[in-house]
Design an enzyme around this catalytic site. Structure first.
Site, PDB file in Angstrom:
ATOM      1  N   GLY A 328      58.435  63.534  25.713  1.00 49.07           N
ATOM      2  CA  GLY A 328      57.601  62.397  25.346  1.00 49.07           C
ATOM      3  C   GLY A 328      57.274  61.544  26.568  1.00 49.07           C
ATOM      4  N   SER A 329      57.156  60.250  26.348  1.00 46.01           N
ATOM      5  CA  SER A 329      56.707  59.347  27.415  1.00 46.01           C
ATOM      6  C   SER A 329      57.758  59.104  28.499  1.00 46.01           C
ATOM      7  CB  SER A 329      56.271  58.016  26.822  1.00 46.01           C
ATOM      8  OG  SER A 329      55.098  58.187  26.055  1.00 46.01           O
ATOM      9  N   THR A 330      58.984  59.623  28.325  1.00 51.62           N
ATOM     10  CA  THR A 330      59.973  59.457  29.399  1.00 51.62           C
ATOM     11  C   THR A 330      59.555  60.229  30.650  1.00 51.62           C
ATOM     12  OG1 THR A 330      61.296  61.321  28.562  1.00 51.62           O
ATOM     13  CG2 THR A 330      61.882  59.104  27.788  1.00 51.62           C
TER      14      THR A 330
END
Length: 642
Positions: A328-330
């Site tokens: 994801g956005s990590t």
């Protein structure tokens, strides 16, 4: 007329003498043979038969070494040895085992699970081996059997040391467990030339530290000469070669921190890895749900094995090392750093985010995480507010092979080198990877498309990384671009000398500089600090008492149709998004770096960030977590949370 017979006494005497001589010679020959045989046996073969005679009287018994202890970094015991009595049987000495067990159960309690375990062991073991029937007998049961022992040839009571894991499920995936040596283990022992050192040993490490450091923990087997009676019972010890106990291991784990983290997860599935950035020491390694390693020590019974092995929650899966998930956005801070290093972006370069991204000439479009978009977005803001459109555009302009090369240098798509077995490499997509992965598909299916890059740009698509990889990469950023190999064992204490040696050098834990420009790393660290003060995880860190840096992430489990909006309440729990949070603290001088992943947890800010806050609060401030508050944060999530 009566006839008379004239006897020839001389002839008869000659015959008698002849017979007497033959008989005498026969007797002399027999005595000569007996004498020769006696000389041969008593003189020539004296040493040989003396040895055999002694062997009938003296038994050489292997003395199994005491297994080394496993301790946490503060000296708290994680794996110990406890003494107990065991009822054992040598199957080769028992004719009808089932019938004898029926009779024996009137003396010592033998439950169905004991019989099931014995049956399994019989299938795995040689018939002449001594196998446990019941472990940990009480003093009363030992006394009852002693009185009735004559009735049960082939059965005996032995005092043995048993592995004990006093923490139960806590840190079970890191510590691992020992189990009974099976056929595959025997082959491996023979291949490694360790047969003599494992004589009499019935258990060895199967997973985690117990398996990876088996050579250190096992020790060296000794031997004892024991005089035995006609019944095979030991009378006295004649000579003994003492075994060398296994070495004690002190881990990098802080078991109190581990316990706090597991309590923060409560009943949710997921994983967390906490690392000290400057050393690579793993402070906590969580995989939820866990299991009780004590179940495996005596040979796990089929019922418990079936419960663990068939559970939908997969408690035996080490999610920290073997769970590969879309990040994801990590992934955004690392992609931003790659853009800075390659010159694809400057810190000040901004885009206009209308809430949707389109490629010229392509009808398909990609929605931003925020309806209406974030307006003007530069690099720092793209991380703080987690702007998808910024990374859609960046990914569309960046060659996927360049991205893969940079992410690979941070440890993505490869093993971090942690000192326990079982680590997965995950999936770091590239053109070559896709071509190999879909080698049997059509040429079009093997081709890499811009749309593939765009999905990868927000940590979706083919990306799949482990929590260990995310934690390692985060620790590297926190350590200003210097990578340290993650490891779980801090020191090994030699049982013979009592001296402790550091294991960091043994696992080649030398600092590895990635050659990143300091100003670029500083910008990413500034942006990650902004995530906590004014971005997507700000609510989770209100009044923290320290400044941290982090990044939220939400990873889709299944794809949505075009125009379809994700609604958590309308999908089954197993299809809900995974929640991520990566962080380090304090922001200026990091002491801890964390990656938290909550399976099907929803938003990273609500499900994962509060767990990281609880762990950091305890590690940095000594505060105990409020589990109710963590649950409340998850229930209070907002739609625009990452």
């Amino acid at each position: 007329m009566i006839g008379t017979t004239i006897k020839n006494r001389e002839a008869e005497l000659n015959v008698f003498r002849s017979r007497a001589i033959v008989a005498g010679l026969g007797i002399l020959l027999a005595f000569a043979i007996l004498t020769a045989r006696m000389v041969y046996l008593q003189v020539i073969k004296h040493d040989h038969y003396h040895t055999l005679a002694e062997a009938n009287r003296i038994s050489v018994v292997p003395v199994v070494p005491t297994r080394g202890l496993i301790l946490d970094r503060n000296g708290e015991v994680l794996a110990a040895n406890t003494s107990a009595y065991t009822l054992e049987v040598t199957p080769a000495k028992v004719n009808n085992l089932d019938a004898v067990l029926d009779d024996l159960s009137n003396v010592v309690e033998i439950q169905p699970r004991d019989r099931r375990r014995l049956k399994r062991l019989l299938e795995e073991s040689k018939n002449f081996e001594s196998l446990p029937v019941r472990n940990r007998l009480t003093e009363e049961e030992v006394a009852r059997f002693a009185v009735n022992r004559f009735r049960f040839p082939g059965f005996d009571i032995r005092a043995r040391l048993f592995r004990n894991y006093p923490q139960g499920e806590i840190a079970s995936h890191a510590i691992g467990y020992i189990g009974r040596i099976n056929v595959a283990d025997v082959k491996r022992i023979e291949t490694n030339g360790l047969t003599s050192n494992y004589k009499g040993t019935e258990h060895m490490g199967k997973q985690g530290i117990e398996a990876s450091y088996e050579a250190e923990l096992h020790g060296s087997t000794g031997s004892e000469q024991v005089e035995i009676d006609a019944g095979g019972r030991a009378i006295r010890s004649l000579a003994k070669s003492a075994p060398t106990a296994g070495n004690d291991l002190k881990l990098t784990l802080d078991i109190r921190l581990q316990r706090i983290a597991e309590e923060a997860f409560d009943a949710r599935r997921g994983s967390m890895v906490a690392i000290e950035p400057s050393t690579g020491e793993i402070l906590a390694l969580i995989s939820k749900p866990g299991f009780d390693p004590n179940l495996f020590v005596d040979g796990i019974d089929p019922l418990n094995w079936d419960l663990l092995n068939t559970s939908a929650d997969k408690p035996l899966l080490n999610r920290a090392l073997r769970g590969a998930y879309p990040p994801g956005s990590t992934i955004k801070p690392f992609l931003a750093l790659a853009a800075l290093e390659s010159g694809k972006r400057t810190p000040q370069q901004a885009i206009s985010d209308p809430g949707v991204f389109r490629l010229p000439g392509v009808t398909h479009y990609w929605n931003d995480d925020k309806v209406g978009g974030h307006g003007s977005v530069d690099m720092v803001k793209s991380i703080v507010v987690s702007c998808d459109t910024y990374y859609y555009q960046l990914a569309s302009e960046t060659d996927i092979d360049d991205t893969a090369k940079f992410l690979g240098s941070l440890g993505f798509g490869g093993k971090t080198g942690i000192d326990i077995d079982g680590e997965l490499e995950g999936t770091l997509p590239s053109r070559q990877w896709k071509s190999s992965r879909f080698a049997k598909a059509t040429p079009d299916a093997r081709k890499w498309y811009t749309g593939d890059s765009i999905s990868a740009g927000i940590g979706q698509g083919y990306n799949a990384f482990t929590p260990m990889q995310l934690a390692h990469a985060t620790a590297t950023i926190a350590n200003d671009g210097v990578a340290m190999r993650p490891h779980l064992v801090r020191t090994v204490t030699d049982a013979a000398t009592g001296k402790a040696k550091a294991m960091a050098d043994q696992v080649a834990n030398k600092p590895t500089s990635l050659g990143l420009r300091p100003e670029n790393v500083a910008l990413i660290k500034e942006a990650m600090a902004g995530v906590v003060t004014a971005g997507t995880s700000a609510r989770a860190f209100v009044n923290a008492g320290y400044v941290s840096a982090g990044k939220t992430g939400t990873a889709q489990v299944f794809g949505l149709k075009r125009g379809e909006k994700y609604a958590e309440g309308r999908v089954t729990e197993k299809l809900r998004d995974h929640a991520w949070y990566i962080a380090y603290a304090p922001a200026d001088k990091p002491k801890i770096a964390i990656a938290v992943m909550v399976e099907n947890g929803g938003k990273g800010a609500a499900a994962a960030a509060p767990i990281a806050r609880a762990v950091m609060d305890y590690y940095l401030l000594g505060k105990l977590p409020d589990v109710k508050k963590i649950k409340a944060a998850e229930a209070d999530e907002k739609p625009d949370d990452e």
